[in-house]
Scaffold this motif. Structure first.
Motif, PDB file in Angstrom:
ATOM      1  N   ALA A 190       5.699   6.810  46.133  1.00 52.70           N
ATOM      2  CA  ALA A 190       6.976   6.222  45.847  1.00 52.70           C
ATOM      3  C   ALA A 190       6.832   4.871  45.492  1.00 52.70           C
ATOM      4  O   ALA A 190       5.672   4.102  45.869  1.00 52.70           O
ATOM      5  N   ARG A 191       7.477   4.680  44.356  1.00 56.82           N
ATOM      6  CA  ARG A 191       7.778   3.187  43.817  1.00 56.82           C
ATOM      7  C   ARG A 191       8.967   2.476  43.922  1.00 56.82           C
ATOM      8  O   ARG A 191       9.955   3.300  43.721  1.00 56.82           O
ATOM      9  N   MET A 192       9.019   1.337  44.610  1.00 56.31           N
ATOM     10  CA  MET A 192      10.507   0.796  44.603  1.00 56.31           C
ATOM     11  C   MET A 192      10.263  -0.469  44.005  1.00 56.31           C
ATOM     12  O   MET A 192       9.244  -1.271  44.015  1.00 56.31           O
ATOM     13  N   ARG A 193      11.531  -0.699  43.198  1.00 57.12           N
ATOM     14  CA  ARG A 193      11.597  -1.990  42.195  1.00 57.12           C
ATOM     15  C   ARG A 193      12.851  -2.408  42.972  1.00 57.12           C
ATOM     16  O   ARG A 193      14.007  -1.876  43.393  1.00 57.12           O
ATOM     17  N   TRP A 194      12.959  -3.895  42.909  1.00 56.71           N
ATOM     18  CA  TRP A 194      14.138  -4.529  43.658  1.00 56.71           C
ATOM     19  C   TRP A 194      14.152  -5.822  43.065  1.00 56.71           C
ATOM     20  O   TRP A 194      13.271  -6.365  42.526  1.00 56.71           O
ATOM     21  N   GLY A 195      15.495  -6.746  43.618  1.00 55.15           N
ATOM     22  CA  GLY A 195      15.526  -7.900  43.086  1.00 55.15           C
ATOM     23  C   GLY A 195      16.710  -7.887  42.082  1.00 55.15           C
ATOM     24  O   GLY A 195      17.106  -6.790  41.481  1.00 55.15           O
ATOM     25  N   GLU A 196      17.391  -9.052  41.694  1.00 55.67           N
ATOM     26  CA  GLU A 196      18.215  -9.354  40.648  1.00 55.67           C
ATOM     27  C   GLU A 196      17.945  -8.592  39.210  1.00 55.67           C
ATOM     28  O   GLU A 196      18.981  -8.242  38.680  1.00 55.67           O
ATOM     29  N   ARG A 197      16.849  -8.810  38.929  1.00 51.84           N
ATOM     30  CA  ARG A 197      16.320  -8.219  37.825  1.00 51.84           C
ATOM     31  C   ARG A 197      15.183  -7.014  37.990  1.00 51.84           C
ATOM     32  O   ARG A 197      14.286  -6.737  36.921  1.00 51.84           O
ATOM     33  N   LEU A 198      15.293  -6.653  39.202  1.00 53.39           N
ATOM     34  CA  LEU A 198      14.036  -5.512  39.605  1.00 53.39           C
ATOM     35  C   LEU A 198      12.675  -6.182  39.248  1.00 53.39           C
ATOM     36  O   LEU A 198      11.901  -5.532  38.913  1.00 53.39           O
TER      37      LEU A 198
END
Length: 163
Positions: free
Chosen positions: A83-91
């Motif tokens: 699994a890969r997760m991207r997060w944050g206001e701009r990922l």
């Protein structure tokens, strides 16, 4: 039969601990290409009031759009795959998880879930802090990894419009 504490001991036999066998999960959820989701614990099946748990199998390269789940907390346990997760206001932040790893997604965090393996399914156990599915799609963020192949779509991850 009640005792002097007011407990009904016969009731616990049927309304106490419940075991949901792995071959008895409920596939009667919205199913879409690229994903297979099954409920184990929810209100309809066991009367759960504050939690949802189930399994999800995601096809190779499937990706969600950018979204958050409101006040819900989510825990993803990776059984098989990457699994890969991207997060944050701009990922702008990224992390990967493999078999045996847990992923915690706090409330209101914009994120994108990705099966990082182009050849094998990703199999996970998902637990949410409420029975109500909440998703807020975020359309003003261009995902670093555009969901261009197979969308990870289920009742709370809708396919982006125009696709």
């Amino acid at each position: 039969m009640s005792d002097d504490t007011g407990h009904d001991h016969d009731r616990w036999k049927h309304d106490g601990v419940r075991v949901i066998r792995g071959d008895r999960l409920d596939p009667n959820t919205a199913q879409t290409p690229g994903m297979f989701r099954q409920a184990a614990i929810n209100h309809a099946r066991v009367g759960a009031q504050k939690i949802w748990a189930g399994t999800v199998s995601i096809e190779p390269n499937a990706k969600t759009g950018v979204h958050h789940h409101g006040a819900l907390e989510s825990v993803i346990f990776v059984v098989r795959g990457k699994a890969r997760m991207r997060w944050g206001e701009r990922l702008q932040f990224v992390a990967e998880a493999g078999p045996g790893d847990f992923i915690f997604v706090p409330p209101y965090v914009p994120h994108q879930e990705i099966n990082a393996d182009p050849q094998n399914p990703l199999e996970c156990v998902l637990v949410r802090s409420d029975n109500e599915a909440v998703v807020v799609n975020i359309t003003d963020v261009d995902p670093v990894e555009a969901p261009e192949e197979v969308y990870w779509v289920d009742p709370i991850h809708k396919q982006p419009q125009g696709h």
